[in-house]
Design an enzyme around this catalytic site. Sequence first.
Site, PDB file in Angstrom:
ATOM      1  N   LYS A  98       3.596   2.064  -0.757  1.00  0.00           N
ATOM      2  CA  LYS A  98       4.688   1.112  -1.004  1.00  0.00           C
ATOM      3  C   LYS A  98       6.018   1.600  -0.423  1.00  0.00           C
ATOM      4  CE  LYS A  98       2.453  -1.853  -3.734  1.00  0.00           C
ATOM      5  NZ  LYS A  98       2.342  -3.295  -3.438  1.00  0.00           N
ATOM      6  N   SER A 124       3.003  -8.687  -9.282  1.00  0.00           N
ATOM      7  CA  SER A 124       3.795  -7.457  -9.237  1.00  0.00           C
ATOM      8  C   SER A 124       5.217  -7.727  -9.697  1.00  0.00           C
ATOM      9  CB  SER A 124       3.832  -6.906  -7.811  1.00  0.00           C
ATOM     10  OG  SER A 124       2.548  -6.551  -7.364  1.00  0.00           O
ATOM     11  N   THR A 159       5.589   6.365  -3.382  1.00  0.00           N
ATOM     12  CA  THR A 159       4.202   6.323  -2.945  1.00  0.00           C
ATOM     13  C   THR A 159       4.120   5.840  -1.505  1.00  0.00           C
ATOM     14  OG1 THR A 159       2.084   5.176  -3.287  1.00  0.00           O
ATOM     15  CG2 THR A 159       4.051   4.053  -4.051  1.00  0.00           C
ATOM     16  N   ARG A 167      -7.837  -4.071  -1.605  1.00  0.00           N
ATOM     17  CA  ARG A 167      -6.569  -4.181  -0.876  1.00  0.00           C
ATOM     18  C   ARG A 167      -6.815  -3.791   0.572  1.00  0.00           C
ATOM     19  NH1 ARG A 167      -1.971  -0.774   0.040  1.00  0.00           N
ATOM     20  NH2 ARG A 167       0.016  -1.885  -0.139  1.00  0.00           N
TER      21      ARG A 167
END
Length: 514
Positions: free
Chosen positions: A137, A107, A134, A39
């Site tokens: 996100k 997702s 988090t 990522r």
Amino acid sequence: MPDADYTLYYVTGPVPEGVDFFESLEKACQGGVTMVQIREKTASTREFLTIAQKAKAITDKYSIPLLINDRLDIALAVGCGLHVGQDDFPAILARKLIGPDQLLGVSVNTAEELHEVLKDNVADYVGIGPVHATASKKDHNPKIGVRGVRDILELLGESSIKTVAIGGLNEDTVPNLVAQSPAYIKSTGQYRKLDGIACISAISHHEDPKKSAQILSSMLRSGPSIIRPPGQLRNAPSSESLLQDMSALFSQLRATEPAVCHNITNQVVMNDTANLTLAFSSSPIMSGSPEEMADLGKIIGALVLNMGTLNERQVQAATIAGQTANKLRKPVILDPVGVGASQYRKGTMSQLMDDIHMTVIKGNAGEIGAISGLSEVQTRGVDSAGGTFKDPAAVVRELARREKTIVAMSGKIDYVSDGWTVVAIENGHEYQGEITGSGCMCSASIACHMTAMKGQENAFVATVAGIVSYNIAAELAGKRQDVKGPNTFRAALIDECYNLKVEDIQQHARIRIL
């Protein structure tokens, strides 16, 4: 669908200053990571391609599947799988381009998003989350909590699509996710569990990525923290065999060195709870200081979370203590005092249940109803507003089955269930309803009996034994000549708990298997 092990899915992230990204990745692979996703949100296309190529050489070395986040071009160039979000390249087109032999994940955050995935029918797995808040996100979807994950699993039912939870998962939060998230699928009579979890900073920011991966992998493979794994059924005991098991456990409690019971409890009943703990051959700790919760967790035998006089510092302490107990596989008893009385209490209890796996939830009919989402019995202050459910056995059974815990509901008749067996307990005295903290002391009694368990499978027996012992002591106290009313009864109750013998349990216990 390509074969893959989703158990520990590592989504790469920034590593600490001075740490080599690829060395960190290789250590994670050595520690038990079963899948890797690259990522990169800020790298240029050329930089991303170079990173992906080097990463693939490492994952190929350990026979671990590699996926690329979002970037279809990079996945095609490297020859690996792809993960897309709801705003990324459409999954149905991505499948056409990457072919049938590469992994494709999508997702999902809501039921509507899941329905779209099921309709497209091209994904190998769904990434469910974020479970907790988090940093990676923070500008995207809201957290769904552990029970939100469970809802998605329930909607998936018997679908062959694999599942991976993501978002704020680490050594503190994984135990409850493993225990709490499985969804009961009525069509099969079994639980559907997650196929894996995805971690970012829990591995990438750890000083030893290999060790972190090993710890997380062990947590995932060892199952729930204290109650038997979902779906592992057993034959219902008879009243006689249950009484024998309770008697053996009580004898063990009296015969062993006092174990420590930690009560994070309300200020109204703290003294009585501590004295009752001593009377049942255990050693009380009554601390509510967040600063020492992690250390205390190493020495306790059981933990009670009683939210009667609720405040933020107490909630902070309860969260740390509960998560520590989960990690060390020690029982946690939740007494959700007055949970239906205010939105603040409801929200706090919901958050605690998202953060901690409760071995036992013990409350009156109003409290159990509030947690179950039922309005048949209302809460008045911290008490139940009288009455019980038309089918109390069904209420405790379904809540226990849903939450993967033991549910104990107090009343004129007490009901206890592990999701399959239901026990009705008919012991007790009317004065128990006339003193403050009677239910709180009962929760402490359950904790004391939990410390005498020889195995996790005895948690149900310990719960029933804790209630029965306490209620029989109440009956014996109520019969004493020196008891003139509730106040003298309170003192006599502690005395009778102290003097209670196994023969008293065998002679006076009134239990029925329903």
